[in-house]
Design a protein around this motif. Structure first.
Motif, PDB file in Angstrom:
ATOM      1  N   TRP A  32       0.802  -1.217   0.000  1.00 24.23           N
ATOM      2  CA  TRP A  32       0.000   0.000   0.000  1.00 24.23           C
ATOM      3  C   TRP A  32       0.839   1.274   0.000  1.00 24.23           C
ATOM      4  N   ASP A  33       2.080   1.221   0.514  1.00 26.68           N
ATOM      5  CA  ASP A  33       2.886   2.427   0.606  1.00 26.68           C
ATOM      6  C   ASP A  33       3.876   2.578  -0.542  1.00 26.68           C
ATOM      7  N   GLN A  90      -5.123   2.862  -3.148  1.00 24.43           N
ATOM      8  CA  GLN A  90      -5.364   3.009  -1.716  1.00 24.43           C
ATOM      9  C   GLN A  90      -6.744   2.490  -1.314  1.00 24.43           C
ATOM     10  N   THR A  98      -9.563   3.278   1.602  1.00 26.55           N
ATOM     11  CA  THR A  98      -9.854   4.432   2.442  1.00 26.55           C
ATOM     12  C   THR A  98     -10.264   4.040   3.848  1.00 26.55           C
ATOM     13  N   THR A  99      -9.708   4.717   4.835  1.00 32.27           N
ATOM     14  CA  THR A  99     -10.030   4.474   6.231  1.00 32.27           C
ATOM     15  C   THR A  99     -11.528   4.630   6.487  1.00 32.27           C
ATOM     16  N   THR A 122     -13.864   1.017   3.793  1.00 36.38           N
ATOM     17  CA  THR A 122     -13.332  -0.082   2.995  1.00 36.38           C
ATOM     18  C   THR A 122     -14.445  -0.735   2.188  1.00 36.38           C
ATOM     19  N   GLN A 128     -12.615  -1.193  -3.937  1.00 38.82           N
ATOM     20  CA  GLN A 128     -11.245  -0.726  -3.703  1.00 38.82           C
ATOM     21  C   GLN A 128     -10.272  -1.904  -3.640  1.00 38.82           C
ATOM     22  N   VAL A 149      -7.083  -2.953  -6.196  1.00 38.81           N
ATOM     23  CA  VAL A 149      -5.747  -3.372  -5.765  1.00 38.81           C
ATOM     24  C   VAL A 149      -5.327  -4.648  -6.483  1.00 38.81           C
ATOM     25  N   VAL A 205      -7.041  -1.011   5.916  1.00 40.81           N
ATOM     26  CA  VAL A 205      -6.637   0.032   4.981  1.00 40.81           C
ATOM     27  C   VAL A 205      -5.237  -0.215   4.408  1.00 40.81           C
ATOM     28  N   LYS A 206      -4.468  -1.101   5.044  1.00 37.77           N
ATOM     29  CA  LYS A 206      -3.167  -1.491   4.522  1.00 37.77           C
ATOM     30  C   LYS A 206      -3.297  -2.836   3.818  1.00 37.77           C
ATOM     31  N   ASP A 231      -5.342  -1.036  10.535  1.00 35.65           N
ATOM     32  CA  ASP A 231      -4.642   0.137  11.033  1.00 35.65           C
ATOM     33  C   ASP A 231      -4.754   0.262  12.548  1.00 35.65           C
TER      34      ASP A 231
END
Length: 312
Positions: free
Chosen positions: A10-11, A17, A19-20, A23, A27, A31, A117-118, A135
């Protein structure tokens, strides 16, 4: 020559991404599609293709390499696209439309929690692992078995048979039978992978048998209290790395078509020392000359995914 492994996370620069607090399956699907097919930033996709896609109904199907792999199919969908929804997945040897398979695997479900979120996805053109990370528990050894960190594997196992027709599997690490009920993240490949968790077609593609995962040591749940805070690899300590074997759950089998030991999970190993209890996601360490990724889990930091190459 093995197949090159890519680690997506994710980073990464340009990574999609999640989203916090909101989810959604769409999304997560984005990914997976970018990792398997499209790529992002400086990273190309793994070489899978999109076989079918139905965006309004949250459905997509991918196919692994027909040259390096089995050409197996993987359907990924959701019953909804809500903030605390689900992801559902199954595979098959062939596929003519959504839900229409030749030799389908069981259908499984996992909950996507709002805390997820990760993420990371690691794999090749033949197979991959996906894990969503929370998270609210930022370390590699999670604070509780009820923290949501769902994980599953899709693709070809490393069979001991060169022409194993049934090598393409889907598993979430629990329950070998079809069940698309929304399971939380504690029922996942990173938590209790020793249970009967795989239904495989026989080597000739006819008939099925159930398999579990074993290592030289037991893969039963080991308390997180067993994990050390120390980064043991950095202290010049050595450890064994044992492949995760795919073992039949009954012994009275046809050893040619349904062997007791079918093969190993691609790139997955168990270490002889637990560690990294308080180390944030993600841990990549060089072990015995090769980089490995520590699989975040409620259990004591023991399972690693090899980077570099699989199917050597």
């Amino acid at each position: 020559m093995g197949l090159p492994v890519t680690l997506f996370r994710w980073d990464d620069e340009g990574a999609p991404q999640i989203t916090t607090g909101t989810t959604k399956f769409q999304q997560v699907l984005d990914v997976v599609k970018k990792c398997l097919v499209d790529g992002y930033g400086a990273k190309g996709g793994l070489g899978w293709t999109v076989a079918f896609e139905d965006i309004p109904n949250f459905k997509i199907a991918f196919r692994n390499s027909t040259t390096a792999g089995s050409g197996g199919y993987f359907q990924f969908n959701s019953s909804n696209n809500t903030a605390n929804g689900d992801m559902r997945f199954r595979g098959g040897m062939d596929m003519t439309a959504f839900d229409l398979f030749t030799n389908p695997t069981p259908a499984y479900g996992l909950t996507i929690h709002t805390s997820n979120v990760k993420w990371y996805l690691v794999g090749t053109s033949r197979s991959f692992y996906l894990q969503l990370l929370p998270d609210n528990s930022p370390n590699c050894v999670l604070i509780s078995q009820y923290v949501y960190a769902p994980m599953f594997f899709v693709g070809d196992v490393e069979s001991i048979f060169p022409n194993d027709v049934g090598a393409f599997i889907v598993t979430r690490g629990n329950n070998a039978d079809s069940d698309v009920t929304n399971y939380n993240g504690s029922v996942t490949l990173s938590y209790i992978p020793n249970q009967t968790c795989i239904t495989m077609y026989n080597v000739d593609g006819v008939g099925t048998a159930k398999y579990g995962l074993v290592s030289a040591g037991s893969l039963t749940v080991v308390s997180s209290a067993r994990a050390n805070d120390a980064s043991w690899v950095d202290e010049n300590k050595t450890t064994t790395l044992t492949p995760i074997f795919i073992k039949a759950t009954v012994e009275a089998l046809d050893l040619e078509l349904t062997p007791f030991i079918r093969g190993v999970m691609a790139g997955m190993y168990q270490s002889g020392i637990a560690g990294y209890k308080s180390t944030p996601h993600i841990v990549v360490r060089n072990i015995n000359g090769v980089d490995h990724l520590l699989m975040p889990s409620f259990t004591a930091g023991l399972t690693w995914i090899k980077l570099g190459t699989w199917y050597d």
